[in-house]
Design an enzyme around this catalytic site. Sequence first.
Site, PDB file in Angstrom:
ATOM      1  N   LYS A   1     -13.214  23.633   5.841  1.00  0.00           N
ATOM      2  CA  LYS A   1     -13.580  24.810   5.059  1.00  0.00           C
ATOM      3  C   LYS A   1     -14.344  24.295   3.846  1.00  0.00           C
ATOM      4  O   LYS A   1     -13.758  23.702   2.936  1.00  0.00           O
ATOM      5  CB  LYS A   1     -12.337  25.594   4.625  1.00  0.00           C
TER       6      LYS A   1
ATOM      7  N   GLY B   1      -8.390  34.572  -5.250  1.00  0.00           N
ATOM      8  CA  GLY B   1      -7.135  34.856  -5.933  1.00  0.00           C
ATOM      9  C   GLY B   1      -7.127  36.115  -6.770  1.00  0.00           C
ATOM     10  O   GLY B   1      -6.130  36.413  -7.428  1.00  0.00           O
TER      11      GLY B   1
ATOM     12  N   ALA C   1     -11.187  35.217   0.861  1.00  0.00           N
ATOM     13  CA  ALA C   1     -10.980  35.339  -0.582  1.00  0.00           C
ATOM     14  C   ALA C   1     -11.115  36.775  -1.073  1.00  0.00           C
ATOM     15  O   ALA C   1     -11.954  37.538  -0.618  1.00  0.00           O
ATOM     16  CB  ALA C   1     -11.955  34.469  -1.378  1.00  0.00           C
ATOM     17  N   GLY C   2     -10.222  37.093  -1.999  1.00  0.00           N
ATOM     18  CA  GLY C   2     -10.277  38.383  -2.680  1.00  0.00           C
ATOM     19  C   GLY C   2      -9.405  39.460  -2.079  1.00  0.00           C
ATOM     20  O   GLY C   2      -9.228  40.520  -2.678  1.00  0.00           O
TER      21      GLY C   2
ATOM     22  N   ASN D   1      -4.599  34.020   1.202  1.00  0.00           N
ATOM     23  CA  ASN D   1      -3.485  33.186   0.766  1.00  0.00           C
ATOM     24  C   ASN D   1      -2.623  33.915  -0.267  1.00  0.00           C
ATOM     25  O   ASN D   1      -1.485  34.282  -0.030  1.00  0.00           O
ATOM     26  CB  ASN D   1      -4.028  31.875   0.203  1.00  0.00           C
TER      27      ASN D   1
END
Lengths: 72, 266
Positions: free
Chosen positions: B104, B165, B192-193, B214
């Site tokens: 990644k 995040g 992401a986000g 995550n």
Amino acid sequence: MNTIRITVNGVEHTVAASSTLQDLLDTLRPEAEPGAPIASAVNGTHVARQARATLVLQDRDAITTFEPITGG
Amino acid sequence: MPFPIAGVELSSRFFLGTAGYPSPLVLEQAIRASGAEVVTVGLKRQLAQGCGKPVSNPQGQGYFEIIRQSGARLLPNTAGCHTAAEAITLAQMAREVFDTHWIKLEVIGDTYTLQPDPFELVNAAAELVKQGFEVFPYCTDDLVTCNRLLDAGCRVLMPWGAPIGSGQGLLNPYALRTLRERLPDVPLIVDAGIGSPMDAVQAMELGFDAVLLNSAVSSAHDPVLMAEAFRLGIEAGRKAWQAGIMAEQDMAVATTPVTGRPFVLA
């Protein structure tokens, strides 16, 4: 004994002039199991695991070591 | 139904990050509840300590064994890199440590938003593809940048939904929809986000192939339950995309087939 000064993850160390990268890692991680996951670089260039034993450190070399962590 | 991505067949469209969980046990349970077959991992420069002491990291080995034992495919990242050179070196290290050619690719261009640097990203991707890596680039939703990444040899794209995040969801659905329409055959993963399962549903309803997240799971009060919630949401969104979502109408359209007014005979 001839010695050289190097940095390991930003901290100065003095080692024997003929030390290899593998020698250094063995000294730093005496309790690590053989094959324990760690990656290393010298002066910003990756040094493959199998090349560590033949890479002789030079004065002022900057060694960085990396270990696996969780990640996103 | 299995779907192909980067030369392998996956059943789960949920890629899960492994950082920030309250304990290895919770991480283990969250991975299981998510059904994820791909999890992300990282490399960290070891903290310098005195000679003769083993180096350890509280987010390191204990968690790493849990991750290995999960059986999930590992997707190492190049988090923290700001130049192509740094990212290439870290990718080489990751290949050695994690024994995978998947990477990644993150090359950050702005420390405040953690927005990818498109120029360094494309340069790094081109070199890593030459070196045999399967590059999963974390990129913005800019179509031209995505095309350059494909030109560089990437077979998967991972545009952001919002800053890493932040949990803001999909800030620019138009751009993501445009990517889907202009790149119909490229596996697209929103990375992401994502904040809530609703965001994941939206990404899947836009036709994205998978979602990587995550913090939305690890930061939940109950990460295991949230992992399950996301699994269900991703499955629901995918099925909705496949089923075909009805077109929106400005005005009401009667559903029940009555004839005129039911109590007025005219």
